[in-house]
Design a protein around this motif. Structure first.
Motif, PDB file in Angstrom:
ATOM      1  N   VAL A  37       0.975  -1.181  -0.007  1.00  0.00           N
ATOM      2  CA  VAL A  37       0.113   0.048   0.077  1.00  0.00           C
ATOM      3  C   VAL A  37       0.888   1.170  -0.009  1.00  0.00           C
ATOM      4  O   VAL A  37       0.584   2.197  -0.883  1.00  0.00           O
ATOM      5  CB  VAL A  37      -0.931   0.015   1.132  1.00  0.00           C
ATOM      6  N   SER A  38       2.093   1.189   0.718  1.00  0.00           N
ATOM      7  CA  SER A  38       2.717   2.501   0.883  1.00  0.00           C
ATOM      8  C   SER A  38       3.496   2.603  -0.206  1.00  0.00           C
ATOM      9  O   SER A  38       3.454   3.769  -0.879  1.00  0.00           O
ATOM     10  CB  SER A  38       3.897   2.055   1.923  1.00  0.00           C
ATOM     11  N   ARG A  39       3.778   1.573  -1.146  1.00  0.00           N
ATOM     12  CA  ARG A  39       4.439   1.750  -2.602  1.00  0.00           C
ATOM     13  C   ARG A  39       3.540   2.148  -3.613  1.00  0.00           C
ATOM     14  O   ARG A  39       3.951   3.161  -4.440  1.00  0.00           O
ATOM     15  CB  ARG A  39       5.161   0.318  -2.877  1.00  0.00           C
ATOM     16  N   ASP A  40       2.493   1.650  -3.648  1.00  0.00           N
ATOM     17  CA  ASP A  40       1.373   1.956  -4.337  1.00  0.00           C
ATOM     18  C   ASP A  40       1.004   3.190  -4.551  1.00  0.00           C
ATOM     19  O   ASP A  40       0.614   4.203  -5.476  1.00  0.00           O
ATOM     20  CB  ASP A  40       0.230   0.800  -4.643  1.00  0.00           C
ATOM     21  N   SER A  41       0.770   3.830  -3.178  1.00  0.00           N
ATOM     22  CA  SER A  41       0.181   5.067  -2.904  1.00  0.00           C
ATOM     23  C   SER A  41       1.245   6.236  -2.938  1.00  0.00           C
ATOM     24  O   SER A  41       0.821   7.422  -3.034  1.00  0.00           O
ATOM     25  CB  SER A  41      -0.478   5.273  -1.546  1.00  0.00           C
ATOM     26  N   GLY A  42       2.493   5.805  -2.499  1.00  0.00           N
ATOM     27  CA  GLY A  42       3.449   6.901  -2.615  1.00  0.00           C
ATOM     28  C   GLY A  42       3.528   7.447  -1.068  1.00  0.00           C
ATOM     29  O   GLY A  42       4.350   8.483  -0.980  1.00  0.00           O
ATOM     30  N   TYR A  43       2.730   7.100  -0.196  1.00  0.00           N
ATOM     31  CA  TYR A  43       2.779   7.779   1.135  1.00  0.00           C
ATOM     32  C   TYR A  43       3.604   6.789   2.226  1.00  0.00           C
ATOM     33  O   TYR A  43       3.698   5.775   1.962  1.00  0.00           O
ATOM     34  CB  TYR A  43       1.337   7.777   1.785  1.00  0.00           C
ATOM     35  N   GLU A  44       4.412   7.703   2.764  1.00  0.00           N
ATOM     36  CA  GLU A  44       4.905   6.816   4.016  1.00  0.00           C
ATOM     37  C   GLU A  44       4.277   6.894   5.227  1.00  0.00           C
ATOM     38  O   GLU A  44       3.491   7.775   5.562  1.00  0.00           O
ATOM     39  CB  GLU A  44       6.493   7.548   4.362  1.00  0.00           C
ATOM     40  N   LEU A  45       4.242   5.794   6.165  1.00  0.00           N
ATOM     41  CA  LEU A  45       3.726   5.999   7.541  1.00  0.00           C
ATOM     42  C   LEU A  45       4.441   7.227   8.198  1.00  0.00           C
ATOM     43  O   LEU A  45       3.824   7.795   8.988  1.00  0.00           O
ATOM     44  CB  LEU A  45       3.917   4.629   8.199  1.00  0.00           C
ATOM     45  N   GLU A  46       5.769   7.135   8.359  1.00  0.00           N
ATOM     46  CA  GLU A  46       6.381   8.125   9.092  1.00  0.00           C
ATOM     47  C   GLU A  46       7.696   8.580   8.259  1.00  0.00           C
ATOM     48  O   GLU A  46       8.307   7.730   7.684  1.00  0.00           O
ATOM     49  CB  GLU A  46       6.566   7.851  10.605  1.00  0.00           C
ATOM     50  N   SER A  47       8.372   9.692   8.908  1.00  0.00           N
ATOM     51  CA  SER A  47       9.644  10.077   8.191  1.00  0.00           C
ATOM     52  C   SER A  47      10.690   9.253   8.797  1.00  0.00           C
ATOM     53  O   SER A  47      10.708   8.818   9.955  1.00  0.00           O
ATOM     54  CB  SER A  47       9.657  11.617   8.423  1.00  0.00           C
ATOM     55  N   PRO A  48      12.089   9.310   8.209  1.00  0.00           N
ATOM     56  CA  PRO A  48      13.127   8.950   8.870  1.00  0.00           C
ATOM     57  C   PRO A  48      13.587   9.365  10.277  1.00  0.00           C
ATOM     58  O   PRO A  48      13.970   8.492  11.169  1.00  0.00           O
ATOM     59  CB  PRO A  48      14.107   9.081   7.729  1.00  0.00           C
ATOM     60  N   THR A  49      13.287  10.655  10.466  1.00  0.00           N
ATOM     61  CA  THR A  49      13.736  11.324  11.860  1.00  0.00           C
ATOM     62  C   THR A  49      12.784  10.796  12.776  1.00  0.00           C
ATOM     63  O   THR A  49      13.194  10.503  14.007  1.00  0.00           O
ATOM     64  CB  THR A  49      13.263  12.967  11.609  1.00  0.00           C
ATOM     65  N   VAL A  50      11.504  10.542  12.492  1.00  0.00           N
ATOM     66  CA  VAL A  50      10.389  10.230  13.470  1.00  0.00           C
ATOM     67  C   VAL A  50      10.742   8.605  13.804  1.00  0.00           C
ATOM     68  O   VAL A  50      10.850   8.450  14.892  1.00  0.00           O
ATOM     69  CB  VAL A  50       8.992  10.222  12.846  1.00  0.00           C
ATOM     70  N   ALA A  51      11.207   7.738  12.805  1.00  0.00           N
ATOM     71  CA  ALA A  51      11.603   6.453  13.089  1.00  0.00           C
ATOM     72  C   ALA A  51      12.740   6.296  13.808  1.00  0.00           C
ATOM     73  O   ALA A  51      12.709   5.577  14.860  1.00  0.00           O
ATOM     74  CB  ALA A  51      11.720   5.766  11.585  1.00  0.00           C
TER      75      ALA A  51
END
Length: 609
Positions: free
Chosen positions: A91-105
């Motif tokens: 879903v992330s790949r197809d939509s282009g949306y990330e759950l959270e940024s690298p900084t948050v991770a």
């Protein structure tokens, strides 16, 4: 210890994030996974976080009126929570949306790994969304206090050092890192300092109400920190589950005749059939020889206890409504009140003979008689530990006392007033006493300190607290019941339509999810309202001349009981149960339907309804 201080400083997070609260990192929960979309995995170049594959036929920015990015990120998180990691990545790949940024991770990882310096470094680079300066990608929620968040992180570090018995290093943290940020929080610093004296890790965990570095404490800390970070960069945990729970609660709250103990299905809108609501008398119990003043179902709903003017406590089997025990509890006077212990093995009875007594509910035998009061004992409630209880009395020297099972008086509250009724919250935090005038006295039951007093402007007749320990229900002589938020002291709802008087009239919460408020009345009726809206649901002709008390079966949302000055106890349920019982009785007795307690009969016309 820490939990007690936290209650007083919850608004600024004094100890939040380190106590044993809800488990943010339960097994199987992977809401912390980052699903950054690798550029090489997307078909074509990216632009504004979206793949070029979507540029030709770009989807609408909304989904049925909802923000598409928000919906997608919530779905990615939910799929990860449920263990469907490949689906979440897809879903992330197809939509282009990330759950959270690298900084948050990175911030999440630092907290869970105990890399406190790294966590503070990332927090130092955080900005508010309204600020013009650029940050590191960590965005604080409106109203968040970065210093408070630092306190939580440093407190966790302090506790983990103590757990490892590195007391000298912990002392340095307390003096150089925590004290500068908590200079005005003397009680907090005192509580933390006292933990330096703990002799073992187990002693520390018990006193701090904390489960250690390898328990859930870091997850709880992360959960508290995440609430201060903008959801635009860090979704609140289990967001879809929270939203679905709110949908269910809303549907239950809007169901006027809610009688289902099962949670609503997500497949369809929830509504309960009005015919299932208890409005019919199923049994009349008439074994008391005079006015019945109080009734109470056991916590498991299998037994009912009653008392009144005839000196007896009676315990009934709910499956048959036959008497299990008939106890002559107070030979020299009426029985004013009674209360089941949390495990239902004991009952306290309060008498006008100035005694309170403990009874074994299995055998009906006397366990203990407390020392004699100088005035009648009016009320009694159990503490959640099942080892202590509180009595209320007209005796101003022993108006409010806590006792153990050996009959030892453990504590006496010194405020001088006659106590007419009592309530203790199920979570053990609140104790509410009602005096003979217009006042409620609200205590912190843990510290035994008076939190506040409430002038109702008219005399109350009963008090009770909801099972979630949030709400106080007060019945009053002016024919109004009032719902109060105990913590905020806000008046939430009013219930009108019944009549008060100079005698005790009791009201209570009841039904599935405690969706209703029910009350007796001076005019003999039982009144029922929808709790959240205050809408009157039923007004039932019950007892004459007066209905003194009502009680909903906690294990059966379709059953409640009422009692009155007519010496009767009535058991109420719905028409379906009336027909079912009538059918059973007709076939077992041949010609007539009659209750085992000799109090109820159903005619053929009623059966045919």
């Amino acid at each position: 210890m820490l939990a007690e201080v936290d209650d007083q400083e919850a608004s600024n997070g004094a100890f939040r994030g380190v106590s044993n609260g809800s488990r943010a990192g339960e097994e199987g929960s992977t809401s912390g996974r980052t699903h950054k979309v690798p550029p090489e995995s997307m078909n074509g170049s990216t632009h504004n976080g979206k793949s070029a594959a979507h540029a030709v036929d770009a989807p609408s920015p909304t989904y049925l009126g909802h923000d598409r990015e928000e919906v997608t990120r919530i779905l990615i998180q939910a799929l990860s929570d449920m263990g469907y990691h490949s689906a979440a990545e897809s879903v992330s790949r197809d939509s282009g949306y990330e759950l959270e940024s690298p900084t948050v991770a990175a911030f999440r990882t630092a907290v869970l790994d105990g890399s406190w310096a790294r966590a503070e470094e990332l927090l130092a680079g955080a900005v508010f969304s309204t600020e013009r300066r650029s940050g590191n990608g960590l965005v604080l929620a409106p109203g968040a206090d970065a210093n408070t968040m630092k306190v939580w992180i440093r407190q966790q570090k302090f506790l983990e050092l103590l757990e490892r018995r590195e007391t000298a290093r912990a002392l340095i943290i307390l003096r150089t890192e925590l004290t500068p940020l908590c200079s005005e929080q003397h009680q907090k610093l005192h509580a933390l300092s006292s933990l330096l004296m703990c002799q073992s890790a187990e002693d520390l965990k018990a006193k701090a109400d904390w489960d250690g570095a390898f328990g859930q404490s870091r997850h709880v800390l992360l959960s508290e920190l995440s609430r201060r970070i903008s959801p635009s960069v860090m979704l609140p945990e289990h967001r879809l589950a929270v939203l679905l729970e709110q949908v269910k609660e809303s549907q239950i709250g809007n169901c006027l005749y809610h009688t289902s103990s099962q949670p609503p299905s997500l497949y369809s809108d929830h509504v309960c059939d009005k015919s299932q609501f208890p409005t019919e008398v199923v049994f009349e119990l008439d074994k008391h020889s005079g006015e019945v003043w109080q009734i109470s179902f056991s916590h498991d709903g299998t037994r009912l206890a009653s008392c009144g003017i005839d000196q007896y406590v009676m315990i009934w089997d709910v499956s048959t409504f036959e008497i299990i025990h008939k106890i002559q509890a107070h030979e020299a006077g009426e029985v004013c009140n009674l209360a089941w212990s949390p495990d239902d093995t004991m009952i306290i009875s309060c008498g006008r003979d100035r005694f309170a007594k403990i009874w074994n509910t299995e055998t009906g035998s006397l366990v203990k008689t407390l020392e004699r009061f100088n005035e009648p004992v009016s009320s009694c409630v159990w503490a959640a530990d099942c080892r202590t209880f509180i009595t209320g009395s007209f005796d101003k020297d022993k108006s409010l006392c806590q006792w153990n099972l050996d009959g030892d008086r453990l504590y006496t509250w010194t405020k001088k007033h006659r106590t007419e009724d009592l309530a203790v919250s199920p979570d053990g935090h609140w104790l509410v006493a009602m005096d003979e005038r217009n006042w409620l006295h609200v205590y912190n039951f843990v510290t035994r300190e008076l939190e506040y007093e409430w002038d109702l402007k008219t005399r109350p007749t009963s008090v009770s607290i909801s099972q979630d320990s949030r709400f106080l229900l007060v019945n009053k002589v002016d024919g109004e019941a009032q719902l109060i938020d105990i913590a905020t002291r806000d008046a939430i709802q009013k219930y009108q339509g019944h009549s008060g008087g100079e005698y005790t009239i009791r009201s209570a919460f009841g039904g599935a999810n405690e969706s209703f408020v029910i009350s007796g009345s001076e005019d003999g009726h039982v009144s029922i309202w929808h709790k959240s809206t205050g809408i009157p649901i039923e007004k039932l002709d019950a007892h004459h001349p007066r209905c003194n008390s009502v009680c909903w079966n906690p294990a059966d949302p379709c059953m409640f009981a009422s009692c009155g000055d007519d010496g009767k106890i009535k058991i109420w349920s719905n028409k379906e149960r009336v027909r079912s019982l009538a059918y059973t009785q007709l076939h077992s007795n041949g010609t007539t339907s009659r209750s085992p307690t000799n109090g109820w009969a159903t005619s053929g016309e009623q059966l045919a309804e």
